[in-house]
Design a protein around this motif. Structure first.
Motif, PDB file in Angstrom:
ATOM      1  N   PRO A   1      -2.947  14.454   6.992  1.00  0.00           N
ATOM      2  CA  PRO A   1      -4.047  15.040   7.735  1.00  0.00           C
ATOM      3  C   PRO A   1      -5.462  14.579   6.959  1.00  0.00           C
ATOM      4  N   GLN A   2      -5.520  14.475   5.607  1.00  0.00           N
ATOM      5  CA  GLN A   2      -6.521  14.218   4.883  1.00  0.00           C
ATOM      6  C   GLN A   2      -6.710  12.813   4.518  1.00  0.00           C
ATOM      7  N   ASN A   3      -5.641  11.849   4.985  1.00  0.00           N
ATOM      8  CA  ASN A   3      -5.914  10.414   4.850  1.00  0.00           C
ATOM      9  C   ASN A   3      -5.352   9.742   5.934  1.00  0.00           C
ATOM     10  N   ARG A   4      -6.508   9.787   6.990  1.00  0.00           N
ATOM     11  CA  ARG A   4      -6.157   9.032   8.255  1.00  0.00           C
ATOM     12  C   ARG A   4      -6.784   7.604   8.381  1.00  0.00           C
ATOM     13  N   PRO A   5      -6.188   6.836   9.537  1.00  0.00           N
ATOM     14  CA  PRO A   5      -6.811   5.597   9.576  1.00  0.00           C
ATOM     15  C   PRO A   5      -7.749   5.963  10.632  1.00  0.00           C
ATOM     16  N   HIS A   6      -8.726   4.750  10.777  1.00  0.00           N
ATOM     17  CA  HIS A   6      -9.643   4.666  11.922  1.00  0.00           C
ATOM     18  C   HIS A   6      -9.122   4.835  13.011  1.00  0.00           C
ATOM     19  N   VAL A   7      -9.748   5.601  14.042  1.00  0.00           N
ATOM     20  CA  VAL A   7      -9.269   5.625  15.498  1.00  0.00           C
ATOM     21  C   VAL A   7     -10.286   5.223  16.319  1.00  0.00           C
ATOM     22  N   ALA A   8     -10.523   3.980  16.790  1.00  0.00           N
ATOM     23  CA  ALA A   8     -11.497   3.362  17.176  1.00  0.00           C
ATOM     24  C   ALA A   8     -11.125   2.455  18.542  1.00  0.00           C
ATOM     25  N   GLN A   9     -12.150   2.337  19.306  1.00  0.00           N
ATOM     26  CA  GLN A   9     -12.093   1.577  20.477  1.00  0.00           C
ATOM     27  C   GLN A   9     -12.676   0.047  20.442  1.00  0.00           C
ATOM     28  N   ASP A  10     -13.978   0.111  19.511  1.00  0.00           N
ATOM     29  CA  ASP A  10     -14.422  -1.043  19.014  1.00  0.00           C
ATOM     30  C   ASP A  10     -14.183  -1.628  17.755  1.00  0.00           C
ATOM     31  N   VAL A  11     -13.666  -2.694  17.610  1.00  0.00           N
ATOM     32  CA  VAL A  11     -13.288  -3.394  16.351  1.00  0.00           C
ATOM     33  C   VAL A  11     -13.780  -4.783  16.111  1.00  0.00           C
ATOM     34  N   ASP A  12     -14.235  -5.005  14.932  1.00  0.00           N
ATOM     35  CA  ASP A  12     -14.804  -6.510  14.383  1.00  0.00           C
ATOM     36  C   ASP A  12     -13.428  -7.073  13.676  1.00  0.00           C
TER      37      ASP A  12
ATOM     38  N   ASN B   1       0.770  -1.235   0.029  1.00  0.00           N
ATOM     39  CA  ASN B   1       0.017   0.140  -0.162  1.00  0.00           C
ATOM     40  C   ASN B   1       0.842   1.324   0.051  1.00  0.00           C
ATOM     41  N   LEU B   2       0.814   1.856  -1.285  1.00  0.00           N
ATOM     42  CA  LEU B   2       1.821   3.183  -1.408  1.00  0.00           C
ATOM     43  C   LEU B   2       0.908   4.392  -1.359  1.00  0.00           C
ATOM     44  N   ILE B   3      -0.423   4.297  -0.935  1.00  0.00           N
ATOM     45  CA  ILE B   3      -1.169   5.519  -0.907  1.00  0.00           C
ATOM     46  C   ILE B   3      -1.286   5.990   0.470  1.00  0.00           C
ATOM     47  N   ASP B   4      -1.652   5.313   1.413  1.00  0.00           N
ATOM     48  CA  ASP B   4      -1.904   5.488   2.755  1.00  0.00           C
ATOM     49  C   ASP B   4      -0.642   5.480   3.553  1.00  0.00           C
ATOM     50  N   VAL B   5      -0.263   6.753   3.991  1.00  0.00           N
ATOM     51  CA  VAL B   5       0.979   7.011   4.689  1.00  0.00           C
ATOM     52  C   VAL B   5       0.755   6.481   6.155  1.00  0.00           C
ATOM     53  N   ARG B   6       1.317   5.554   6.508  1.00  0.00           N
ATOM     54  CA  ARG B   6       1.167   5.026   8.052  1.00  0.00           C
ATOM     55  C   ARG B   6       2.439   4.749   8.600  1.00  0.00           C
ATOM     56  N   PHE B   7       2.984   5.808   9.779  1.00  0.00           N
ATOM     57  CA  PHE B   7       4.270   5.192  10.292  1.00  0.00           C
ATOM     58  C   PHE B   7       3.973   5.116  11.715  1.00  0.00           C
ATOM     59  N   PRO B   8       3.694   3.849  12.481  1.00  0.00           N
ATOM     60  CA  PRO B   8       3.734   3.637  13.827  1.00  0.00           C
ATOM     61  C   PRO B   8       4.938   4.164  14.466  1.00  0.00           C
ATOM     62  N   VAL B   9       5.057   4.714  15.330  1.00  0.00           N
ATOM     63  CA  VAL B   9       6.272   5.223  16.232  1.00  0.00           C
ATOM     64  C   VAL B   9       6.660   4.034  17.040  1.00  0.00           C
ATOM     65  N   GLN B  10       7.927   3.706  16.953  1.00  0.00           N
ATOM     66  CA  GLN B  10       8.261   2.692  17.783  1.00  0.00           C
ATOM     67  C   GLN B  10       9.067   3.090  19.022  1.00  0.00           C
TER      68      GLN B  10
END
Length: 417
Positions: free
Chosen positions: A304-315, A215-224
């Motif tokens: 800013p315009q392409n964010r992941p879901h921020v959720a506490q309930d997940v299926d 996936n080269l569209i959605d920028v995702r960088f989890p800080v380790q």
């Protein structure tokens, strides 16, 4: 050179370990002392041929029973590409090991015995590969020498598996007839199967295109890790280290930090060798930001315009891996998602999936070892996640029993509520 990660799958005694041993042997990747040891053991056991499966089956129980139990990782390279192989077990009781091996694979190698055709385990492993979003599947019809290299047998298995794969929506399927023990169609084309005009297995592995799978569209960088040197020379330095999980990150890009929502720009992208122009999956880099904002381990840097879901309930779909304690509604676990660790409670078990018939048992109340089901979880802190089908890194997680510290389940997020 790029790296291709692939996992073997299939029923017991279909020749998975032998096929990998043949790849290592014919590509001159196995060390001479390993080959000498395998030849010696094969002679002592009275085997007709050199038992190349011994190159991967390292456990004593594996050698005694002639089966694979643990996931064996092997590495080899050709002038075109580097390879990481996960030799996974075929036994139904080791389904969790197969899930572990295939979870990071770019390609799944499903073996079938030409004499037996498609069996229950073949379907099971093909389904698990598609559940884990492995984008490329290769069906190897092995032991063609034992059916006199029959084109009719090959075509029957080809048609049956293709029809089954159509139900699973396999994005890329290739079928190759091979004889692992004789090395036919493994590294070089076989003269005994002139009716087959496709590539050898190694040629396909060298040339299958995997760069577009990321996936080269959605920028995702989890800080380790936050790098903050305690020295006079570097007293102003603040970097955020981690592995790029999606998209491409360049100097000057506008970014947002979740869950805080603060926005800033990328000041620099660095590796151990110095500053670079661009980072993309699966590179491990350090990102420096122009503003001193609060960023810590477990946070997510995105656009800013392409964010992941921020959720506490997940299926999620989960594979239960604990052999002592079953999965049950109301239980509490630790959840490890990207670089964030939280606690979670099981809110509901929607159904248990029979992976042989694909039947959904909605009356199920528990999951036992190797069973798969769809569940709803509620976490103590928000997760920054995507659907697993969109991003395997930000859509996958593991559940941990806090009392024993055992990993009890692997999960794939299907929906953030």
């Amino acid at each position: 050179m790029d790296i291709l990660r692939f996992a073997t799958a299939g029923s017991v005694d279909d020749g998975k370990s032998t096929l990998i041993g043949r790849l290592l042997y014919d590509t001159k990747t196995a060390f001479s002392d390993q080959i000498d040891a395998v030849e010696k053991v094969s002679r002592e056991r009275g085997d007709e041929h050199v038992n190349l499966a011994l190159l991967t089956d390292g456990l004593r129980a594996e050698r005694e029973q002639g089966i694979t139990i643990d996931v064996a990782y092997r590495y080899f390279a050709t002038p075109k590409r580097k390879f990481i192989i996960a030799d996974t077990p075929g036994h139904v009781q080791y389904t969790r090991n197969m899930v572990t091996g295939a979870s990071t694979a770019d390609l799944a190698l499903v073996l079938v015995d030409a004499r037996k055709g498609i069996v229950e385990q073949s379907r099971r492993h093909a389904f698990l590969a598609t559940l884990l979003q492995v984008p490329h599947i290769v069906l190897c019809v092995n032991k063609m020498d034992l059916v006199d290299y029959s084109e009719e047998v090959y075509q029957r298995i080809h048609e049956e598996f293709t029809a089954f794969a159509a139900k699973l929506r396999v994005p890329d399927l290739t079928v190759i007839p091979v004889s692992a023990i004789h090395g036919e169609n493994v590294v070089t084309r076989s003269e005994n199967m002139p009716w087959y005009d496709g590539p050898s297995l190694l040629h396909h592995l060298e040339n299958v295109h995997v760069a577009s799978d990321r996936n080269l569209i959605d920028v995702r960088f989890p800080v380790q890790y936050v790098i903050r040197p305690q020295s006079d020379e570097w007293h102003d330095y603040r970097g955020y280290a981690g592995t790029v999980a999606g998209g491409s990150i360049r100097k000057g890009d506008d970014v947002m930090v979740l869950p805080s929502g603060f926005t800033t720009k990328v000041k620099a992208v660095e590796t151990a060798d110095g500053e670079i122009d661009e980072a993309y999956p699966p590179m491990s880099v350090t990102i420096r930001l122009e503003d001193d904002i609060d960023v810590s381990r477990g946070d997510m840097i995105c656009r800013p315009q392409n964010r992941p879901h921020v959720a506490q309930d997940v299926d999620a779909m989960i594979c239960w891996m604990d052999e002592t304690t079953p999965f049950r509604v109301g239980a509490k676990y630790a959840i490890k998602h990207t670089t964030r660790t939280a606690r979670t409670i099981v809110k509901d078990l929607n159904y248990r999936l029979d992976i042989n018939s694909l039947h959904r048992d909605e009356a199920a109340t528990t999951l036992t070892l190797n069973e798969i089901g769809r569940v709803r979880l509620r976490t103590t802190v928000p997760l920054m996640c995507d659907e697993y089908s969109r991003n395997r890194s930000t859509g996958g997680f593991v559940l941990i029993d806090e009392a024993t510290n055992r990993t009890v389940a692997a999960g794939m997020i299907t929906e953030a509520v």
